[in-house]
Design a protein around this motif. Structure first.
Motif, mmCIF file in Angstrom:
data_model
loop_
_atom_site.group_PDB
_atom_site.id
_atom_site.type_symbol
_atom_site.label_atom_id
_atom_site.label_comp_id
_atom_site.label_asym_id
_atom_site.label_seq_id
_atom_site.Cartn_x
_atom_site.Cartn_y
_atom_site.Cartn_z
ATOM 1 N N ILE A 160 10.530 -10.154 -5.557
ATOM 2 C CA ILE A 160 9.556 -9.170 -5.096
ATOM 3 C C ILE A 160 9.153 -9.662 -3.712
ATOM 4 C CG2 ILE A 160 7.239 -8.212 -5.383
ATOM 5 C CD1 ILE A 160 7.569 -8.680 -8.404
ATOM 6 N N GLY A 161 9.356 -8.819 -2.725
ATOM 7 C CA GLY A 161 9.034 -9.200 -1.354
ATOM 8 C C GLY A 161 7.735 -8.563 -0.902
ATOM 9 N N VAL A 162 7.047 -9.283 -0.048
ATOM 10 C CA VAL A 162 5.822 -8.767 0.552
ATOM 11 C C VAL A 162 5.935 -9.002 2.053
ATOM 12 C CG1 VAL A 162 3.308 -8.886 0.636
ATOM 13 C CG2 VAL A 162 4.498 -9.354 -1.521
ATOM 14 N N LEU A 163 5.839 -7.926 2.797
ATOM 15 C CA LEU A 163 5.841 -7.990 4.255
ATOM 16 C C LEU A 163 4.395 -7.779 4.689
ATOM 17 C CD1 LEU A 163 7.437 -8.051 6.944
ATOM 18 C CD2 LEU A 163 7.723 -5.570 6.702
ATOM 19 N N LEU A 164 3.756 -8.852 5.200
ATOM 20 C CA LEU A 164 2.333 -8.819 5.556
ATOM 21 C C LEU A 164 2.142 -8.833 7.062
ATOM 22 C CD1 LEU A 164 0.855 -11.481 3.105
ATOM 23 C CD2 LEU A 164 0.432 -9.028 3.051
ATOM 24 N N LYS A 165 1.222 -7.999 7.520
ATOM 25 C CA LYS A 165 0.818 -8.062 8.927
ATOM 26 C C LYS A 165 0.024 -9.341 9.122
ATOM 27 C CE LYS A 165 -0.278 -3.192 9.457
ATOM 28 N NZ LYS A 165 -1.338 -2.259 9.844
ATOM 29 N N ASN A 166 0.271 -10.033 10.235
ATOM 30 C CA ASN A 166 -0.613 -11.139 10.604
ATOM 31 C C ASN A 166 -1.784 -10.503 11.331
ATOM 32 O OD1 ASN A 166 1.020 -13.021 9.475
ATOM 33 N ND2 ASN A 166 1.951 -13.682 11.390
ATOM 34 N N MET A 167 -2.957 -10.647 10.735
ATOM 35 C CA MET A 167 -4.129 -9.979 11.276
ATOM 36 C C MET A 167 -5.092 -11.013 11.828
ATOM 37 S SD MET A 167 -4.099 -7.367 8.078
ATOM 38 C CE MET A 167 -5.525 -6.415 8.344
ATOM 39 N N GLU A 168 -5.959 -10.539 12.713
ATOM 40 C CA GLU A 168 -6.940 -11.433 13.349
ATOM 41 C C GLU A 168 -7.819 -12.091 12.287
ATOM 42 O OE1 GLU A 168 -6.934 -12.168 16.606
ATOM 43 O OE2 GLU A 168 -5.147 -10.927 16.713
ATOM 44 N N SER A 169 -8.368 -11.272 11.384
ATOM 45 C CA SER A 169 -9.241 -11.843 10.342
ATOM 46 C C SER A 169 -8.397 -12.266 9.154
ATOM 47 C CB SER A 169 -10.286 -10.807 9.908
ATOM 48 O OG SER A 169 -9.652 -9.692 9.355
ATOM 49 N N SER A 170 -8.950 -13.112 8.357
ATOM 50 C CA SER A 170 -8.239 -13.624 7.191
ATOM 51 C C SER A 170 -7.998 -12.521 6.174
ATOM 52 C CB SER A 170 -9.059 -14.742 6.557
ATOM 53 O OG SER A 170 -8.441 -15.164 5.359
ATOM 54 N N PHE A 171 -6.813 -12.496 5.570
ATOM 55 C CA PHE A 171 -6.467 -11.525 4.537
ATOM 56 C C PHE A 171 -7.269 -11.771 3.284
ATOM 57 C CE2 PHE A 171 -3.700 -10.563 0.842
ATOM 58 C CZ PHE A 171 -3.720 -9.185 0.940
ATOM 59 N N PHE A 172 -7.427 -13.024 2.937
ATOM 60 C CA PHE A 172 -8.123 -13.378 1.702
ATOM 61 C C PHE A 172 -9.571 -13.713 2.018
ATOM 62 C CE2 PHE A 172 -3.675 -14.419 0.987
ATOM 63 C CZ PHE A 172 -3.440 -13.652 -0.150
ATOM 64 N N PRO A 173 -10.512 -13.263 1.160
ATOM 65 C CA PRO A 173 -11.919 -13.551 1.402
ATOM 66 C C PRO A 173 -12.246 -15.023 1.278
ATOM 67 C CG PRO A 173 -11.629 -12.153 -0.570
ATOM 68 C CD PRO A 173 -10.286 -12.459 0.006
ATOM 69 N N GLY A 204 -3.405 -1.222 3.625
ATOM 70 C CA GLY A 204 -2.859 -1.237 4.971
ATOM 71 C C GLY A 204 -2.502 -2.614 5.487
ATOM 72 N N TYR A 205 -2.386 -3.615 4.582
ATOM 73 C CA TYR A 205 -2.057 -4.974 4.994
ATOM 74 C C TYR A 205 -0.558 -5.217 5.132
ATOM 75 C CZ TYR A 205 -6.903 -6.128 3.900
ATOM 76 O OH TYR A 205 -8.267 -6.174 3.858
ATOM 77 N N GLY A 206 0.249 -4.328 4.560
ATOM 78 C CA GLY A 206 1.687 -4.537 4.626
ATOM 79 C C GLY A 206 2.413 -3.697 3.599
ATOM 80 N N TYR A 207 3.590 -4.154 3.198
ATOM 81 C CA TYR A 207 4.445 -3.402 2.289
ATOM 82 C C TYR A 207 5.032 -4.319 1.225
ATOM 83 C CZ TYR A 207 3.986 -0.185 6.140
ATOM 84 O OH TYR A 207 3.460 0.616 7.110
ATOM 85 N N VAL A 208 5.216 -3.780 0.045
ATOM 86 C CA VAL A 208 5.786 -4.521 -1.076
ATOM 87 C C VAL A 208 7.115 -3.867 -1.426
ATOM 88 C CG1 VAL A 208 5.408 -5.272 -3.453
ATOM 89 C CG2 VAL A 208 3.464 -5.040 -1.904
ATOM 90 N N PHE A 209 8.115 -4.689 -1.751
ATOM 91 C CA PHE A 209 9.452 -4.154 -1.999
ATOM 92 C C PHE A 209 10.226 -5.103 -2.906
ATOM 93 C CE2 PHE A 209 9.410 -6.845 1.668
ATOM 94 C CZ PHE A 209 10.580 -7.578 1.608
ATOM 95 N N TYR A 210 11.280 -4.575 -3.522
ATOM 96 C CA TYR A 210 12.221 -5.409 -4.270
ATOM 97 C C TYR A 210 13.358 -5.788 -3.335
ATOM 98 C CZ TYR A 210 10.187 -3.962 -8.765
ATOM 99 O OH TYR A 210 9.347 -3.741 -9.824
ATOM 100 N N ILE A 211 13.812 -7.018 -3.427
ATOM 101 C CA ILE A 211 14.997 -7.453 -2.698
ATOM 102 C C ILE A 211 15.751 -8.409 -3.617
ATOM 103 C CG2 ILE A 211 13.639 -9.203 -1.468
ATOM 104 C CD1 ILE A 211 15.665 -8.901 0.854
ATOM 105 N N LYS A 212 16.847 -7.912 -4.153
ATOM 106 C CA LYS A 212 17.629 -8.626 -5.154
ATOM 107 C C LYS A 212 16.722 -9.047 -6.305
ATOM 108 C CE LYS A 212 21.159 -9.603 -1.955
ATOM 109 N NZ LYS A 212 21.732 -10.358 -0.969
ATOM 110 N N ARG A 213 16.651 -10.331 -6.625
ATOM 111 C CA ARG A 213 15.830 -10.752 -7.766
ATOM 112 C C ARG A 213 14.380 -11.036 -7.374
ATOM 113 N NH1 ARG A 213 18.544 -16.379 -7.273
ATOM 114 N NH2 ARG A 213 16.740 -17.658 -6.725
#
Length: 194
Positions: free
Chosen positions: A181-194, A170-179
């Motif tokens: 790999i795109g990642v659309l990430l929500k900016n969340m209050e807590s850090s995404f990475f531990p 539930g952090y975002g979406y992954v997609f292809y865009i031309k050449r």
């Protein structure tokens, strides 16, 4: 009861049963299967040819009922038809899922690039399972410019793994865009990475 227990632990595609069985009859068995969410194909063998039985069979979603005495060729013909129906249903489901994923990616690409036509956000959220709009977000692009066969497989593996981690969490979406790999990430209050 043995059949119900077996079907709960082992998914079968087709169940062949008689109407006359000990403990519960075939119609009761199918009713119980449906109540438990077991949606296998069902062929009922019966000596009954009355309308009430046929009506109940249709109501329960029984795929075929064959009158006794059973003609072996007729039984084989029905099993082959059901096998073909199952294959067709699986193919349709596979292509629908694939089409839905491609459509989702085009919607995300359109959002990211600003080329999405003015479409109701609620419809996209409902159709594609999005939870947009977000208050803020980050876009990451991974450049995958090479055309080597190994690179194509690597690109696919990277996207699949990113999907598993990001989209399913539930952090975002992954997609292809031309050449890329795109990642659309929500900016969340807590850090995404531990």
């Amino acid at each position: 009861q043995l059949v119900l227990d077996a079907l709960q632990t082992n998914p079968f595609d087709v169940v062949l049963m008689d109407v006359q069985m000990p403990v519960m009859d075939g119609l009761e068995m199918v009713e119980e299967l449906r109540r438990q969410g077991i949606n296998c194909k069902v062929i009922i063998l019966t000596a009954y040819s009355d309308f009430k039985f046929a009506h109940k069979s249709i109501e329960l979603g029984i795929d075929r009922y064959l009158l006794k005495p059973i003609d072996p060729e007729e039984l084989v013909k029905n099993i082959v038809e059901i096998r073909n129906e199952i294959k067709t249903e699986r193919d349709i489901k596979h292509y629908m899922n694939r089409s839905m994923n491609l459509s989702r990616e085009r919607i995300i690409e359109g959002l990211v690039t600003g080329t999405l036509p003015d479409i109701d956000e609620c419809i996209n959220n409902r159709l594609y399972g999005f939870d947009l709009p977000w208050k803020s977000y980050t876009i990451c692009l991974l450049d995958t410019d090479r055309d080597l066969t190994e690179e194509i497989h690597l690109r696919s593996n990277i996207k699949t793994e990113a999907d598993n981690i990001i989209q399913e969490s539930g952090y975002g979406y992954v997609f292809y865009i031309k050449r890329f790999i795109g990642v659309l990430l929500k900016n969340m209050e807590s850090s995404f990475f531990p």
